[in-house]
Design a protein around this motif. Structure first.
Motif, PDB file in Angstrom:
ATOM      1  N   GLU A 194       0.818  -1.230   0.000  1.00 39.34           N
ATOM      2  CA  GLU A 194       0.000   0.000   0.000  1.00 39.34           C
ATOM      3  C   GLU A 194       0.842   1.267   0.000  1.00 39.34           C
ATOM      4  O   GLU A 194       0.355   2.340  -0.292  1.00 39.34           O
ATOM      5  N   GLU A 195       2.125   1.131   0.354  1.00 40.11           N
ATOM      6  CA  GLU A 195       2.970   2.332   0.452  1.00 40.11           C
ATOM      7  C   GLU A 195       3.583   2.744  -0.884  1.00 40.11           C
ATOM      8  O   GLU A 195       4.227   3.787  -0.988  1.00 40.11           O
ATOM      9  N   ARG A 196       3.423   1.916  -1.905  1.00 38.34           N
ATOM     10  CA  ARG A 196       4.052   2.229  -3.208  1.00 38.34           C
ATOM     11  C   ARG A 196       3.461   3.542  -3.742  1.00 38.34           C
ATOM     12  O   ARG A 196       2.236   3.700  -3.808  1.00 38.34           O
ATOM     13  N   PRO A 197       4.324   4.473  -4.180  1.00 44.13           N
ATOM     14  CA  PRO A 197       3.816   5.737  -4.739  1.00 44.13           C
ATOM     15  C   PRO A 197       2.985   5.511  -6.006  1.00 44.13           C
ATOM     16  O   PRO A 197       3.325   4.654  -6.831  1.00 44.13           O
ATOM     17  N   ILE A 198       1.913   6.258  -6.095  1.00 46.84           N
ATOM     18  CA  ILE A 198       1.065   6.185  -7.296  1.00 46.84           C
ATOM     19  C   ILE A 198       0.429   7.560  -7.473  1.00 46.84           C
ATOM     20  O   ILE A 198       0.244   8.294  -6.498  1.00 46.84           O
ATOM     21  N   GLN A 199       0.142   7.916  -8.705  1.00 49.05           N
ATOM     22  CA  GLN A 199      -0.594   9.144  -8.952  1.00 49.05           C
ATOM     23  C   GLN A 199      -1.624   8.811 -10.020  1.00 49.05           C
ATOM     24  O   GLN A 199      -1.269   8.324 -11.093  1.00 49.05           O
ATOM     25  N   ILE A 200      -2.867   9.016  -9.687  1.00 49.80           N
ATOM     26  CA  ILE A 200      -3.931   8.665 -10.629  1.00 49.80           C
ATOM     27  C   ILE A 200      -4.501   9.957 -11.208  1.00 49.80           C
ATOM     28  O   ILE A 200      -5.019  10.804 -10.470  1.00 49.80           O
ATOM     29  N   ALA A 201      -4.361  10.103 -12.524  1.00 48.09           N
ATOM     30  CA  ALA A 201      -4.826  11.326 -13.177  1.00 48.09           C
ATOM     31  C   ALA A 201      -6.237  11.089 -13.687  1.00 48.09           C
ATOM     32  O   ALA A 201      -6.479  10.157 -14.444  1.00 48.09           O
ATOM     33  N   ARG A 202      -7.145  11.917 -13.225  1.00 48.58           N
ATOM     34  CA  ARG A 202      -8.551  11.773 -13.627  1.00 48.58           C
ATOM     35  C   ARG A 202      -8.961  12.973 -14.482  1.00 48.58           C
ATOM     36  O   ARG A 202      -8.638  14.118 -14.139  1.00 48.58           O
ATOM     37  N   GLU A 203      -9.630  12.683 -15.605  1.00 50.73           N
ATOM     38  CA  GLU A 203     -10.224  13.736 -16.431  1.00 50.73           C
ATOM     39  C   GLU A 203      -9.212  14.837 -16.815  1.00 50.73           C
ATOM     40  O   GLU A 203      -9.502  16.034 -16.688  1.00 50.73           O
ATOM     41  N   LEU A 204      -8.050  14.412 -17.274  1.00 53.11           N
ATOM     42  CA  LEU A 204      -7.009  15.365 -17.653  1.00 53.11           C
ATOM     43  C   LEU A 204      -7.526  16.382 -18.671  1.00 53.11           C
ATOM     44  O   LEU A 204      -8.235  16.001 -19.621  1.00 53.11           O
ATOM     45  N   LYS A 206      -9.752  18.434 -18.471  1.00 51.58           N
ATOM     46  CA  LYS A 206     -11.196  18.726 -18.431  1.00 51.58           C
ATOM     47  C   LYS A 206     -11.566  19.506 -17.164  1.00 51.58           C
ATOM     48  O   LYS A 206     -10.723  19.707 -16.293  1.00 51.58           O
ATOM     49  N   LYS A 207     -12.840  19.838 -17.060  1.00 59.30           N
ATOM     50  CA  LYS A 207     -13.326  20.670 -15.956  1.00 59.30           C
ATOM     51  C   LYS A 207     -13.051  20.025 -14.594  1.00 59.30           C
ATOM     52  O   LYS A 207     -12.673  20.691 -13.642  1.00 59.30           O
ATOM     53  N   HIS A 208     -13.269  18.713 -14.486  1.00 61.41           N
ATOM     54  CA  HIS A 208     -13.123  18.059 -13.184  1.00 61.41           C
ATOM     55  C   HIS A 208     -11.785  17.327 -13.051  1.00 61.41           C
ATOM     56  O   HIS A 208     -11.698  16.300 -12.395  1.00 61.41           O
ATOM     57  N   GLU A 209     -10.762  17.882 -13.687  1.00 59.69           N
ATOM     58  CA  GLU A 209      -9.426  17.264 -13.615  1.00 59.69           C
ATOM     59  C   GLU A 209      -8.959  17.177 -12.167  1.00 59.69           C
ATOM     60  O   GLU A 209      -9.101  18.119 -11.388  1.00 59.69           O
ATOM     61  N   PRO A 228     -15.315   5.823  -8.752  1.00 63.44           N
ATOM     62  CA  PRO A 228     -14.537   6.300  -9.908  1.00 63.44           C
ATOM     63  C   PRO A 228     -15.434   6.645 -11.104  1.00 63.44           C
ATOM     64  O   PRO A 228     -16.229   5.820 -11.527  1.00 63.44           O
ATOM     65  N   ARG A 229     -15.302   7.866 -11.564  1.00 61.10           N
ATOM     66  CA  ARG A 229     -16.075   8.317 -12.729  1.00 61.10           C
ATOM     67  C   ARG A 229     -15.147   9.067 -13.665  1.00 61.10           C
ATOM     68  O   ARG A 229     -14.287   9.796 -13.197  1.00 61.10           O
ATOM     69  N   GLY A 230     -15.354   8.920 -14.961  1.00 62.37           N
ATOM     70  CA  GLY A 230     -14.550   9.664 -15.926  1.00 62.37           C
ATOM     71  C   GLY A 230     -13.412   8.813 -16.463  1.00 62.37           C
ATOM     72  O   GLY A 230     -13.455   7.590 -16.415  1.00 62.37           O
TER      73      GLY A 230
END
Ligand code: SAM
Length: 290
Positions: A194-204, A206-209, A228-230
Motif C-alpha cells: 500500500e505504500e508504493r507511490p502512485i498518482q492517478i490522473a482523472r479527467e485530464l 477537463k473541468k473536473h481534472e 470512480p467516474r470519468g
C-alpha cells in the motif's frame, strides 16, 4: 544555430500528396487542438478516424469538411490496403483517433507500418496524449518509464503482467476504465504494497481534472469513498530494489499463511496464490518452508 532558425511557424505546403499524416486531437480541452492540426485536417481529402460520428461532432465545431472514413480495430485489415491505394493515387490522407494520439492504445500502428513499407512518408502532427500528460504531472520519476496501456482482462495474462509490473523499477503508466479501477488498485496493493507511490490522473485537461495519490493505500481509501467516474490514467512508481526482494516475499508468505490458518492445505495456498499473482507455484511452495 539561433533559436529562431530551429522553429518554423508555417506549413503552407501541407498537406502533401502521398503522405500519411498522423494527427493528435484533444483529450478533453478543445483549446488543445493545435492550429496546425486544424489547418491540415481542413485541407486533406480523406480523414481516417475511429468513429465517424464522434469525429463529425468535433469537426462541425471547427468547420472541417473532409471525407471521413472509419478506421477501427474491426476493419483495420480491409482498410489498410484501401488507404494505401488512396496514398498511391496521390490523395492527401490524415489519421486521427477519437482522442489523443493515434497508435497509443488506439488504431494506427498497422497503417503507419504498411505506409512506411510501401515507401510513403509518414508525418506526425503532435498533440495531447493522456499517458504523457499524466506522467509529467505525476511528480514521479520521468527519466525512465514504461507504458502498458490497458492490461489484459484474462486472469492468467493479467496476473503475469501485474506481477512483472510490481517488480518493474521504472515508472509505469497504465490506462484503466473507471469500473475496473478499484480492482486494479487492489491488485496493485497486494503485489506492490500500500505504500508504493502512485498518482492517478482523472479527467485530464477537463473541468473536473484531479490527481489522486500519493500512495496506493491512500488512493484506495479515496476511491472507497468516491465512486470512480470519468477517464483515468495511472502512474505507478517503480519498485525499489530492496522492496522487490524482501517485502514482496513477505507479503506472499503472509497471504499464504492466511489461507492456511483458514484451514487450507499448503499445496492449495501455493496454487491459489500462483493463479492470483503469476508467481510459479513451486516458488511459492518453497516460500512457505522458508
Ligand atoms: N490515444 C489516446 C492517447 O493518446 O492518450 C488514448 C486512447 S485510450 C483508447 C483511452 C484511455 O486513455 C482512457 O480509457 C483513459 O485511460 C486514458 N485517457 C484518455 N483521456 C484521458 C483523460 N482526459 N484523462 C485521463 N485519462 C485519459
Amino acid at each position: 544555430m539561433g533559436l529562431e532558425t530551429d522553429y518554423i511557424s508555417e506549413h503552407q505546403n501541407e498537406p502533401n500528396q502521398g503522405v500519411l499524416y498522423i494527427v493528435g486531437t484533444p483529450i478533453g480541452n478543445l483549446e488543445d487542438f493545435s492550429p496546425r492540426a486544424k489547418n491540415l485536417l481542413s485541407k486533406v481529402s480523406i480523414i481516417a478516424c475511429e468513429d465517424t460520428r464522434h469525429s463529425s461532432k468535433l469537426f462541425k465545431k471547427f468547420k472541417v469538411k473532409a471525407s471521413l472514413i472509419s478506421f477501427h480495430k474491426h476493419n483495420i485489415h480491409s482498410r489498410v490496403p484501401q488507404l494505401l491505394e488512396a496514398l498511391k493515387k496521390g490523395e492527401t490522407l490524415a489519421l486521427i483517433s477519437d482522442a489523443g494520439l493515434p497508435s497509443i492504445s488506439d488504431p494506427g500502428e498497422e497503417l503507419v507500418s504498411a505506409s512506411r513499407l510501401s515507401g510513403h512518408k509518414v508525418i506526425c502532427i503532435p498533440g495531447p496524449c493522456a499517458a504523457m500528460t499524466a506522467l509529467v504531472s505525476s511528480g514521479l520519476p520521468t527519466k525512465r518509464f514504461c507504458f502498458e496501456g490497458f492490461l489484459p482482462s484474462r486472469t492468467k495474462y493479467r496476473n503475469l503482467l501485474l506481477s512483472s509490473i510490481s517488480k518493474e523499477k521504472r515508472t509505469t503508466i497504465i490506462y484503466e476504465a473507471p469500473h475496473r479501477l478499484l480492482k486494479l488498485l487492489k491488485e496493485l496493493a497486494f503485489l506492490c504494497g500500500e505504500e508504493r507511490p502512485i498518482q492517478i490522473a482523472r479527467e485530464l485537461t477537463k473541468k473536473h481534472e484531479e490527481q489522486i495519490g500519493p500512495t496506493i493505500g491512500k488512493a484506495l481509501q479515496y476511491f472507497d469513498q468516491n465512486k470512480p467516474r470519468g477517464e483515468f490514467t495511472i502512474v505507478l512508481g517503480g519498485a525499489p530494489k530492496e522492496v522487490i526482494d524482501t517485502k514482496s516475499d513477505m507479503e506472499l508468505i503472509e497471504a499464504m499463511q492466511k489461507l492456511i490458518s483458514n484451514g487450507e492445505s499448503k499445496n492449495f495456498a501455493a496454487k491459489e496464490l500462483a493463479s492470483k499473482t503469476g508467481y510459479p507455484k513451486n516458488y511459492l511452495y518453497s516460500l512457505i518452508h522458508k
